[in-house]
Design a protein around this motif. Structure first.
Motif, mmCIF file in Angstrom:
data_model
loop_
_atom_site.group_PDB
_atom_site.id
_atom_site.type_symbol
_atom_site.label_atom_id
_atom_site.label_comp_id
_atom_site.label_asym_id
_atom_site.label_seq_id
_atom_site.Cartn_x
_atom_site.Cartn_y
_atom_site.Cartn_z
ATOM 1 N N PRO A 172 0.838 -1.210 0.000
ATOM 2 C CA PRO A 172 0.000 0.000 0.000
ATOM 3 C C PRO A 172 0.870 1.256 0.000
ATOM 4 N N ALA A 173 0.517 2.213 -0.832
ATOM 5 C CA ALA A 173 1.287 3.444 -0.973
ATOM 6 C C ALA A 173 0.344 4.638 -0.845
ATOM 7 N N ARG A 174 0.893 5.828 -0.916
ATOM 8 C CA ARG A 174 0.078 7.033 -0.823
ATOM 9 C C ARG A 174 -0.838 7.119 -2.042
ATOM 10 N N PRO A 175 -1.928 7.865 -1.947
ATOM 11 C CA PRO A 175 -2.822 8.008 -3.105
ATOM 12 C C PRO A 175 -2.091 8.572 -4.317
ATOM 13 N N HIS A 176 -2.622 8.282 -5.486
ATOM 14 C CA HIS A 176 -2.054 8.793 -6.724
ATOM 15 C C HIS A 176 -2.619 10.184 -6.971
ATOM 16 N N TYR A 177 -1.772 11.191 -6.840
ATOM 17 C CA TYR A 177 -2.216 12.577 -6.961
ATOM 18 C C TYR A 177 -2.086 13.109 -8.388
ATOM 19 N N GLY A 178 -2.006 12.214 -9.353
ATOM 20 C CA GLY A 178 -1.992 12.615 -10.757
ATOM 21 C C GLY A 178 -3.056 11.875 -11.523
ATOM 22 N N ILE A 179 -3.287 12.322 -12.735
ATOM 23 C CA ILE A 179 -4.115 11.575 -13.668
ATOM 24 C C ILE A 179 -3.200 11.116 -14.788
#
Length: 276
Positions: A172-179
């Protein structure tokens, strides 16, 4: 995941529909935008008024009275926006709709891009964090955001939605803040709105070729994984100018553009500011 641009736009429209599109207070504060997590409010008020968000002074309106406020992925259910100038004040409390953030899994990444441990690599990553922090700290006195953004590439397929909870190599990692916009390698990346380049680095560990642009008042867009950069730090760009070429440098498993947006350390969904 969603398969194409049309699905993305339908999803964004559905999110926007859950919140109000406009709020007005006594004619002195006009707010439009996407009042959802990851969205934004575009404002118009007295020129150079201070803009308070939940009681904290975070920005100042431009000489034409325009300003922007970004809502983070984890924004609370309501946000108070207030303009103050020379003893006058006008404010609105906005209801912020919850976002819809899926879980996405990415496997096959080199371990050094998921759980780096080599001391030399960690030192390099720390230096690169300093470069990015400086680039994101820019506060250009402009309001180039006020008439919306174009998509930075054409003919794309959305390969990962903004805000998705990431699981990388099973971790598990941090949310994906890109598209993520999947297009062939070498596709031209164009500035979606005018602004000033605050960072242009060709070989960062995670981002690969990275360009940051300040569109005014600290609204920064980022363009990751580029194979070639056509701009330099400090350069002013116009809408449509070439920023570089799509690649798969840094932490990437295929050619795509990861497009990101921040306002004063708040992560935003850039697709919600597009004009089409």
């Amino acid at each position: 995941m969603i398969p194409d641009r049309r699905a993305l736009l339908v999803g964004a429209a559905a999110l926007a529909a859950t919140g109000p599109a406009r709020a007005r207070a006594a004619g002195d504060l006009d707010l439009t935008g996407r009042f959802v997590q990851g969205g934004h409010a575009l404002g118009r008020t007295w020129p150079r008024a201070l803009i308070f968000v939940d009681g904290e002074a975070l920005a100042a309106a431009s000489s034409s009275g325009r300003f922007i406020v970004g809502f983070d992925r984890d924004a609370p259910s309501s946000v108070r926006i207030e303009a103050r100038l020379d003893g006058r004040s006008a404010g609105r409390t906005l209801d912020i709709a919850p976002g819809d953030f899926p879980v996405t899994r990415v496997d096959g990444l080199p371990s050094s891009t998921v759980t780096p441990s080599d001391p030399a690599l960690l030192a390099r990553i720390a230096r690169e964090v300093e470069l990015k922090t400086e680039g994101f700290a820019s506060r250009l006195d402009a309001d180039h955001f006020h008439d919306g953004f174009d998509w930075p590439v054409t003919g794309f397929r959305v390969s990962s939605r903004w805000g998705a909870q990431r699981v990388l190599n099973g971790t598990p990692a941090r949310p994906h803040y890109g598209i993520d916009l999947a297009v062939p390698a070498g596709t031209v990346i164009r500035a979606p709105a005018a602004g000033r380049v605050t960072l242009a680095e060709p070989g960062l560990h995670f981002e690969g070729g990275l360009v940051l642009i300040d569109h005014g008042q600290g609204l920064i867009t980022a363009y990751l994984h580029q194979s070639r950069l056509d701009v330099r730090a400090g350069q002013d760009v116009r809408r449509g100018d070439s920023l570089g070429r799509v690649g798969m440098t840094g932490r990437a498993t295929g050619p795509h553009l990861c497009w990101r947006m921040k306002w004063r350390n708040r992560n935003m969904d850039p697709s919600l500011l597009t004009r089409t």
